[in-house]
Design a protein around this motif. Sequence first.
Motif, PDB file in Angstrom:
ATOM      1  N   ASP A   1       0.819  -1.202   0.000  1.00  0.00           N
ATOM      2  CA  ASP A   1       0.000   0.000   0.000  1.00  0.00           C
ATOM      3  C   ASP A   1       0.859   1.261   0.000  1.00  0.00           C
ATOM      4  O   ASP A   1       0.544   2.236  -0.681  1.00  0.00           O
ATOM      5  CB  ASP A   1      -0.937   0.018   1.211  1.00  0.00           C
ATOM      6  CG  ASP A   1      -1.746   1.302   1.264  1.00  0.00           C
ATOM      7  OD1 ASP A   1      -2.630   1.481   0.404  1.00  0.00           O
ATOM      8  OD2 ASP A   1      -1.469   2.147   2.154  1.00  0.00           O
ATOM      9  N   HIS A   2       1.963   1.239   0.734  1.00  0.00           N
ATOM     10  CA  HIS A   2       2.807   2.427   0.851  1.00  0.00           C
ATOM     11  C   HIS A   2       3.804   2.578  -0.294  1.00  0.00           C
ATOM     12  O   HIS A   2       4.572   3.537  -0.326  1.00  0.00           O
ATOM     13  CB  HIS A   2       3.519   2.454   2.210  1.00  0.00           C
ATOM     14  CG  HIS A   2       2.587   2.870   3.305  1.00  0.00           C
ATOM     15  ND1 HIS A   2       2.407   4.175   3.671  1.00  0.00           N
ATOM     16  CD2 HIS A   2       1.745   2.147   4.087  1.00  0.00           C
ATOM     17  CE1 HIS A   2       1.519   4.258   4.632  1.00  0.00           C
ATOM     18  NE2 HIS A   2       1.103   3.028   4.908  1.00  0.00           N
TER      19      HIS A   2
ATOM     20  N   ASP B   1      -5.441  -0.749  10.674  1.00  0.00           N
ATOM     21  CA  ASP B   1      -6.348  -1.073   9.575  1.00  0.00           C
ATOM     22  C   ASP B   1      -6.272  -2.544   9.169  1.00  0.00           C
ATOM     23  O   ASP B   1      -7.161  -3.045   8.483  1.00  0.00           O
ATOM     24  CB  ASP B   1      -6.003  -0.246   8.320  1.00  0.00           C
ATOM     25  CG  ASP B   1      -6.156   1.236   8.552  1.00  0.00           C
ATOM     26  OD1 ASP B   1      -7.153   1.649   9.182  1.00  0.00           O
ATOM     27  OD2 ASP B   1      -5.266   1.992   8.107  1.00  0.00           O
TER      28      ASP B   1
ATOM     29  N   GLY C   1      -0.111   1.964  -3.487  1.00  0.00           N
ATOM     30  CA  GLY C   1      -1.527   2.056  -3.133  1.00  0.00           C
ATOM     31  C   GLY C   1      -1.889   3.434  -2.631  1.00  0.00           C
ATOM     32  O   GLY C   1      -1.388   4.446  -3.117  1.00  0.00           O
ATOM     33  N   SER C   2      -2.727   3.447  -1.606  1.00  0.00           N
ATOM     34  CA  SER C   2      -3.238   4.710  -1.066  1.00  0.00           C
ATOM     35  C   SER C   2      -2.235   5.433  -0.166  1.00  0.00           C
ATOM     36  O   SER C   2      -2.428   6.607   0.138  1.00  0.00           O
ATOM     37  CB  SER C   2      -4.506   4.437  -0.251  1.00  0.00           C
ATOM     38  OG  SER C   2      -4.191   3.695   0.928  1.00  0.00           O
ATOM     39  N   HIS C   3      -1.208   4.731   0.292  1.00  0.00           N
ATOM     40  CA  HIS C   3      -0.196   5.278   1.220  1.00  0.00           C
ATOM     41  C   HIS C   3      -0.821   5.674   2.562  1.00  0.00           C
ATOM     42  O   HIS C   3      -0.331   6.580   3.231  1.00  0.00           O
ATOM     43  CB  HIS C   3       0.547   6.479   0.614  1.00  0.00           C
ATOM     44  CG  HIS C   3       1.288   6.160  -0.640  1.00  0.00           C
ATOM     45  ND1 HIS C   3       2.615   5.821  -0.655  1.00  0.00           N
ATOM     46  CD2 HIS C   3       0.879   6.103  -1.931  1.00  0.00           C
ATOM     47  CE1 HIS C   3       3.002   5.585  -1.899  1.00  0.00           C
ATOM     48  NE2 HIS C   3       1.959   5.750  -2.689  1.00  0.00           N
ATOM     49  N   THR C   4      -1.887   4.971   2.947  1.00  0.00           N
ATOM     50  CA  THR C   4      -2.587   5.350   4.169  1.00  0.00           C
ATOM     51  C   THR C   4      -2.760   4.221   5.177  1.00  0.00           C
ATOM     52  O   THR C   4      -3.058   4.499   6.344  1.00  0.00           O
ATOM     53  CB  THR C   4      -3.993   5.890   3.847  1.00  0.00           C
ATOM     54  OG1 THR C   4      -4.746   4.863   3.198  1.00  0.00           O
ATOM     55  CG2 THR C   4      -3.928   7.132   2.971  1.00  0.00           C
ATOM     56  N   LEU C   5      -2.622   2.967   4.780  1.00  0.00           N
ATOM     57  CA  LEU C   5      -2.908   1.860   5.693  1.00  0.00           C
ATOM     58  C   LEU C   5      -1.942   1.858   6.875  1.00  0.00           C
ATOM     59  O   LEU C   5      -0.753   2.135   6.718  1.00  0.00           O
ATOM     60  CB  LEU C   5      -2.813   0.519   4.972  1.00  0.00           C
ATOM     61  CG  LEU C   5      -3.892   0.203   3.945  1.00  0.00           C
ATOM     62  CD1 LEU C   5      -3.663  -1.192   3.366  1.00  0.00           C
ATOM     63  CD2 LEU C   5      -5.282   0.307   4.547  1.00  0.00           C
TER      64      LEU C   5
END
Length: 164
Positions: free
Chosen positions: A71-72, A83, A75-79
């Motif tokens: 994710d980082h 989560d 992806g969204s770079h937020t997980l």
Amino acid sequence: MTDDEYLWEPVPGCWSVRRHSEGPGPRATLLTGTGDWGRDAAPAPHPSPPPFTTLAWRLTHLSEMLTLRADHVAGSHTLTRDDYRVSGDAAGAVAAFDAGAAAWRQALLCTDDTALDKVGHSTYPHGSDPEDVFIDVVWWVNQELLHHGAEIALLRDLFRARRH
């Protein structure tokens, strides 16, 4: 893999995955993850000597690492760890590992040679990724997979050979 094998605690005081309603295990101060289950953890400084960890702890650690790092990177770079859904059963944990490995593989396939030399290409917040050249992050993930994968294999052998 059975649920008994997944949750087997070969020595007293193991860190494992537990229901949030039961709270953390010995020397752990929190359970990371969302859902009904969480993985034993403690903020730095970590307990010394480190606690022995179960197959469940090791497998969910790897799955979370792969999922969050993917994710980082792509992806969204937020997980965050909060989560990540921790599995309380073997089938769910194996499926989560497969999904995390596929996500990490896809993130690597989308990475070009320039990104491999880029500092901070991975923004994963639970490590030095933002300060590291991405190829070093890839090396670290490979080391974690080899290290904990070998431990999981050994625990599976010990579970199979134990006396009932």
